[in-house]
Motif scaffolding. Structure first.
Motif, PDB file in Angstrom:
ATOM      1  N   ASP A  52       0.829  -1.203   0.000  1.00  0.00           N
ATOM      2  CA  ASP A  52       0.000   0.000   0.000  1.00  0.00           C
ATOM      3  C   ASP A  52       0.867   1.258   0.000  1.00  0.00           C
ATOM      4  N   LEU A  53       1.925   1.251   0.797  1.00  0.00           N
ATOM      5  CA  LEU A  53       2.825   2.399   0.825  1.00  0.00           C
ATOM      6  C   LEU A  53       3.605   2.507  -0.482  1.00  0.00           C
ATOM      7  N   ILE A  54       3.957   1.386  -1.039  1.00  0.00           N
ATOM      8  CA  ILE A  54       4.633   1.394  -2.347  1.00  0.00           C
ATOM      9  C   ILE A  54       3.742   2.055  -3.383  1.00  0.00           C
ATOM     10  N   GLN A  55       2.457   1.704  -3.375  1.00  0.00           N
ATOM     11  CA  GLN A  55       1.517   2.293  -4.326  1.00  0.00           C
ATOM     12  C   GLN A  55       1.354   3.792  -4.077  1.00  0.00           C
ATOM     13  N   THR A  56       1.310   4.181  -2.812  1.00  0.00           N
ATOM     14  CA  THR A  56       1.154   5.598  -2.465  1.00  0.00           C
ATOM     15  C   THR A  56       2.295   6.443  -3.005  1.00  0.00           C
ATOM     16  N   TRP A  57       3.510   5.919  -2.897  1.00  0.00           N
ATOM     17  CA  TRP A  57       4.688   6.707  -3.272  1.00  0.00           C
ATOM     18  C   TRP A  57       5.243   6.385  -4.653  1.00  0.00           C
ATOM     19  N   SER A  58       4.643   5.446  -5.332  1.00  0.00           N
ATOM     20  CA  SER A  58       5.108   5.088  -6.671  1.00  0.00           C
ATOM     21  C   SER A  58       4.981   6.281  -7.618  1.00  0.00           C
ATOM     22  N   GLY A  59       6.039   6.578  -8.339  1.00  0.00           N
ATOM     23  CA  GLY A  59       6.053   7.704  -9.251  1.00  0.00           C
ATOM     24  C   GLY A  59       6.433   9.009  -8.597  1.00  0.00           C
ATOM     25  N   ARG A  60       6.488   9.023  -7.262  1.00  0.00           N
ATOM     26  CA  ARG A  60       6.845  10.239  -6.528  1.00  0.00           C
ATOM     27  C   ARG A  60       8.247  10.153  -5.947  1.00  0.00           C
ATOM     28  N   LEU A  61       8.721   8.924  -5.758  1.00  0.00           N
ATOM     29  CA  LEU A  61      10.048   8.702  -5.198  1.00  0.00           C
ATOM     30  C   LEU A  61      10.716   7.528  -5.890  1.00  0.00           C
ATOM     31  N   PRO A  62      12.038   7.526  -5.999  1.00  0.00           N
ATOM     32  CA  PRO A  62      12.735   6.312  -6.426  1.00  0.00           C
ATOM     33  C   PRO A  62      12.591   5.278  -5.311  1.00  0.00           C
ATOM     34  N   LEU A  63      11.958   4.174  -5.596  1.00  0.00           N
ATOM     35  CA  LEU A  63      11.724   3.196  -4.529  1.00  0.00           C
ATOM     36  C   LEU A  63      11.723   1.779  -5.057  1.00  0.00           C
ATOM     37  N   VAL A  64      11.840   0.857  -4.098  1.00  0.00           N
ATOM     38  CA  VAL A  64      11.809  -0.560  -4.440  1.00  0.00           C
ATOM     39  C   VAL A  64      11.053  -1.290  -3.339  1.00  0.00           C
ATOM     40  N   GLU A  65      10.250  -2.272  -3.736  1.00  0.00           N
ATOM     41  CA  GLU A  65       9.526  -3.079  -2.758  1.00  0.00           C
ATOM     42  C   GLU A  65      10.408  -4.248  -2.346  1.00  0.00           C
ATOM     43  N   ALA A  66      10.777  -4.285  -1.078  1.00  0.00           N
ATOM     44  CA  ALA A  66      11.646  -5.355  -0.584  1.00  0.00           C
ATOM     45  C   ALA A  66      11.545  -5.417   0.938  1.00  0.00           C
ATOM     46  N   ASP A  67      11.890  -6.566   1.487  1.00  0.00           N
ATOM     47  CA  ASP A  67      11.914  -6.768   2.922  1.00  0.00           C
ATOM     48  C   ASP A  67      13.347  -6.610   3.401  1.00  0.00           C
ATOM     49  N   ALA A  68      13.647  -5.447   4.003  1.00  0.00           N
ATOM     50  CA  ALA A  68      15.024  -5.145   4.393  1.00  0.00           C
ATOM     51  C   ALA A  68      15.483  -5.939   5.606  1.00  0.00           C
ATOM     52  N   THR A  69      14.568  -6.679   6.261  1.00  0.00           N
ATOM     53  CA  THR A  69      15.022  -7.554   7.343  1.00  0.00           C
ATOM     54  C   THR A  69      15.746  -8.765   6.776  1.00  0.00           C
ATOM     55  N   ASN A  70      15.629  -8.958   5.472  1.00  0.00           N
ATOM     56  CA  ASN A  70      16.322 -10.039   4.765  1.00  0.00           C
ATOM     57  C   ASN A  70      17.620  -9.487   4.193  1.00  0.00           C
ATOM     58  N   ALA A  71      18.744  -9.952   4.686  1.00  0.00           N
ATOM     59  CA  ALA A  71      20.041  -9.434   4.259  1.00  0.00           C
ATOM     60  C   ALA A  71      20.265  -9.621   2.758  1.00  0.00           C
ATOM     61  N   ASP A  72      19.812 -10.755   2.217  1.00  0.00           N
ATOM     62  CA  ASP A  72      19.985 -11.010   0.787  1.00  0.00           C
ATOM     63  C   ASP A  72      19.231  -9.983  -0.057  1.00  0.00           C
ATOM     64  N   ALA A  73      18.055  -9.563   0.428  1.00  0.00           N
ATOM     65  CA  ALA A  73      17.266  -8.577  -0.306  1.00  0.00           C
ATOM     66  C   ALA A  73      18.016  -7.249  -0.377  1.00  0.00           C
ATOM     67  N   LEU A  74      18.679  -6.867   0.703  1.00  0.00           N
ATOM     68  CA  LEU A  74      19.459  -5.631   0.694  1.00  0.00           C
ATOM     69  C   LEU A  74      20.624  -5.710  -0.286  1.00  0.00           C
ATOM     70  N   VAL A  75      21.249  -6.856  -0.336  1.00  0.00           N
ATOM     71  CA  VAL A  75      22.363  -7.040  -1.281  1.00  0.00           C
ATOM     72  C   VAL A  75      21.855  -6.924  -2.711  1.00  0.00           C
TER      73      VAL A  75
END
Length: 232
Positions: A53-76
């Motif tokens: 929902d937050l991704i949809q809210t800010w999509s097109g307004r900010l450079p963003l990516v949908e990911a779970d940052a609690t997962n170290a592999d996702a951050l990499v």
């Protein structure tokens, strides 16, 4: 309020340049405001959020990516190593906040800012390696308390009780110069500058005149400034 990690570590850490890229994890009110401001300032910023929902809210307004940052592999995978500065804006889930901060520490992020919602939360973040811990809710509440208690218009507390304020001048200063008012001698605070309505800010001298509609910029001890601001 900002708390730094052990002084030796912070002082010796390499400080990224003013144009360094910033990774912002969490698009709650704090993270979204921070990321949007950085983007407006032309900084290289990437926001990371796992809530669709937050991704949809800010999509097109900010450079963003949908990911779970609690997962170290996702951050990499999203290239977190390329950002010399990271801000952990997650505060409502202590576990997520700690995991994300620990992942960034493991990645070797040079400068990590993390949001905390309590002193205990902040101590944990510092112990696992956050370089700076901020308390947005506490700071906002403290700032508003100062503003509603007198004639202050703005309030910035720096450290060790040293504060800079913007305020309307007390009646006893109206029509007098800074030197004639003896503000520093009487109240122990320093007039940095005076801004008349519609006029540019000017640094104060002994001969600077203070009028009723002016705005004063002062510095000094927080307690002394509070007392001065309560003058009629």
């Amino acid at each position: 309020m900002v708390e730094n990690r052990a002084r030796g570590n912070t002082a010796n850490a390499a400080r990224p340049g003013s144009d360094a890229g910033v990774l912002v994890v969490g698009l709650g009110r704090f993270g979204a405001s921070l990321a949007a401001t950085l983007d407006e300032l032309g900084r290289d910023v990437l926001a990371v959020e796992r809530d669709p929902d937050l991704i949809q809210t800010w999509s097109g307004r900010l450079p963003l990516v949908e990911a779970d940052a609690t997962n170290a592999d996702a951050l990499v995978q999203l290239g977190a190593k390329d950002f010399p500065i990271a801000v952990v804006g997650v505060g409502t889930s202590l576990e997520a906040s700690v995991l994300i901060t620990a992942n960034l520490v493991d990645l070797g992020t040079p400068l990590i800012w993390a949001k905390a919602i309590s002193a205990e939360h902040g101590r944990i973040l510092q112990r696992i390696g956050a370089h700076h811990v901020v308390y947005p809710e506490h700071d906002a509440g403290a700032r508003v308390a100062h503003l509603v208690s007198g004639r202050m218009l703005d309030f910035i507390e720096l450290e060790d009780g040293f504060t800079i304020v913007k305020m309307r001048p007390p009646q006893e200063t109206h029509g007098f110069t800074v030197g004639e008012s003896h503000i520093r001698k009487k109240y122990g605070v320093t007039v940095i500058g005076v801004k008349p309505p519609g006029q540019p800010f000017e640094y104060a001298t002994e001969s600077t005149r203070i009028d009723a509609e002016d705005t004063l910029i002062l510095s000094g001890d927080t307690v002394l400034l509070e007392k001065f601001a309560r003058r009629p």
